[in-house]
Design an enzyme around this catalytic site. Structure first.
Site, PDB file in Angstrom:
ATOM      1  N   TYR A   1      86.825  22.061 125.706  1.00 57.37           N
ATOM      2  CA  TYR A   1      88.253  22.347 125.569  1.00 57.37           C
ATOM      3  C   TYR A   1      88.620  23.598 126.363  1.00 57.37           C
ATOM      4  O   TYR A   1      89.695  23.683 126.957  1.00 57.37           O
ATOM      5  CB  TYR A   1      88.613  22.573 124.099  1.00 57.37           C
ATOM      6  CG  TYR A   1      88.623  21.345 123.223  1.00 57.37           C
ATOM      7  CD1 TYR A   1      88.096  20.127 123.651  1.00 57.37           C
ATOM      8  CD2 TYR A   1      89.139  21.405 121.946  1.00 57.37           C
ATOM      9  CE1 TYR A   1      88.104  19.018 122.834  1.00 57.37           C
ATOM     10  CE2 TYR A   1      89.159  20.292 121.116  1.00 57.37           C
ATOM     11  CZ  TYR A   1      88.630  19.101 121.572  1.00 57.37           C
ATOM     12  OH  TYR A   1      88.639  17.996 120.754  1.00 57.37           O
TER      13      TYR A   1
ATOM     14  N   HIS B   1      93.768  13.311 126.193  1.00 53.61           N
ATOM     15  CA  HIS B   1      94.941  13.400 125.326  1.00 53.61           C
ATOM     16  C   HIS B   1      96.105  14.046 126.085  1.00 53.61           C
ATOM     17  O   HIS B   1      96.830  14.885 125.552  1.00 53.61           O
ATOM     18  CB  HIS B   1      94.630  14.193 124.046  1.00 53.61           C
ATOM     19  CG  HIS B   1      93.561  13.583 123.218  1.00 53.61           C
ATOM     20  ND1 HIS B   1      92.272  14.070 123.204  1.00 53.61           N
ATOM     21  CD2 HIS B   1      93.559  12.516 122.386  1.00 53.61           C
ATOM     22  CE1 HIS B   1      91.531  13.325 122.388  1.00 53.61           C
ATOM     23  NE2 HIS B   1      92.292  12.375 121.888  1.00 53.61           N
TER      24      HIS B   1
END
Length: 349
Positions: A322, A54
């Site tokens: 993450y 992303h």
């Protein structure tokens, strides 16, 4: 047919990378967050200073206007009547911060709710209602199957076909990708939590919940002419916000006894209780280089009292992956400086 398969495979792989997991589940060689992040760096390239997936996105801000209905199943302050400030990020899957918006049919929305009591609710959602796989073995095999062929720079259709044939649990997502036309806007798409969570109310009652944000704007598929602009999604949203705020309804879907909570490839049956908990209002968008979302890690396990992770193994794994991505891009910025990192694109993780 091979081209269509490759396109679907690339979309599935990019989505999976955004939900990359880890834990000490694989033996004898432990599957760790760095191994997973290394693999999708190998697949998508390394772009210093950017999110490992992303990478292309924009920041948004606004508020959530709760109507109080969510308090029936969660004591989280965000569901009390009133407004909660929100910052967020729209993105498309993939590691390339300069990728054309039309390169993948999936859109993503991440949000951070800043509650008045100092707690936060962070969530990362996608426009797909289900995920591709649900075990670490499946995910790693999928990521490897989607690795670019050195001769073409694209996933090998034969490897993808073999992977899908041996993993029938990917069919719901593949069917959705094959039948769902990409939306014409970030603002007319629905976004889904995909994973299940545990909501506990003030009386101590706990329910499994998935949620979605459903746009007030009617869905419309993209006009091929619009895709000639590589940044058509961002430009369309900028233009739309000049005309006024954009709204979604936060819909909480409550599981029935026996509904699966640890497998994100399985959708819950229709007819489950749904609670409209209020309205998400986006008021402004800014480039991510200077936006409010710039340095936010949208870790989905950062939750307020009244919301907790379920037994879905993706959640802890997403958190770990993450963190690795966040730490890497922060080190890159410290080493090279913001101006160097963003000199070519103006984007930011």
């Amino acid at each position: 047919m091979p081209c269509r398969l490759a396109a679907i495979g690339a979309a599935v792989a990019a989505l999976a990378a955004g939900f990359a997991w880890t834990a000490g589940w694989l033996t004898p060689k432990r599957l760790t967050a760095p191994r997973i992040v290394n693999q999708f760096e190998a697949n998508g390239g390394v772009h210093p200073g950017f999110r490992r997936n992303h990478a292309k996105g924009l920041c948004v801000s606004g508020y959530f206007d709760s109507n109080g209905n969510g308090a029936a199943i969660s004591k989280a302050e965000v569901f009390a009547v009133g407004r909660t400030p929100v910052v967020g990020r729209f993105a498309i899957p993939g590691s390339n911060p300069s990728a054309p918006d039309a390169s993948i049919p999936i859109r993503s929305m991440a949000l951070l709710f800043s509650l008045a009591n100092g707690q936060q609710w962070r969530t990362g959602m996608n426009s797909t209602p289900v995920f591709a796989v649900h075990t670490p073995e499946q995910f790693y095999a999928q990521l490897q199957a989607a690795a670019p062929d050195p001769a073409t720079g694209k996933p090998n259709p034969a490897k993808l076909k073999a992977f899908f044939a041996s993993h029938p649990e990917t069919k719901p997502l593949r069917d959705w990708l094959a039948s769902h036309q990409p939306s014409s806007s970030l603002a007319n798409e629905a976004y889904y939590s995909i994973n299940a969570f545990r909501f506990t109310n003030a009386a101590g009652d706990t329910h499994a919940v998935r949620w979605s944000v459903v746009p007030e704007l009617p869905y419309a598929s993209v006009d091929p002419q619009a895709t000639r602009d590589p940044d058509f999604l961002q430009n369309e949203l900028d233009h739309r916000l000049q005309q006024g705020d954009v709204r979604w309804h936060l819909i909480l879907t409550v599981a029935a006894p026996g509904d699966v909570t640890n497998d994100a490839t399985i959708a819950w049956p229709s007819g489950r209780q749904q609670i409209d908990a209020g309205t998400l209002v986006i008021q402004r968008a800014t480039p991510q280089a200077e936006g409010v979302c710039r340095d936010v890690n949208f870790d989905p396990t950062i939750l307020p009292d009244g919301i907790a992770p379920s037994d879905d193994p993706l959640l802890a794994a997403r958190s770990a992956a993450y963190s690795v991505s966040y730490n890497r891009r922060e080190r890159e910025e410290a080493a090279h400086g913001v101006a160097t990192v963003h000199s070519s694109t103006g984007n930011h993780p």
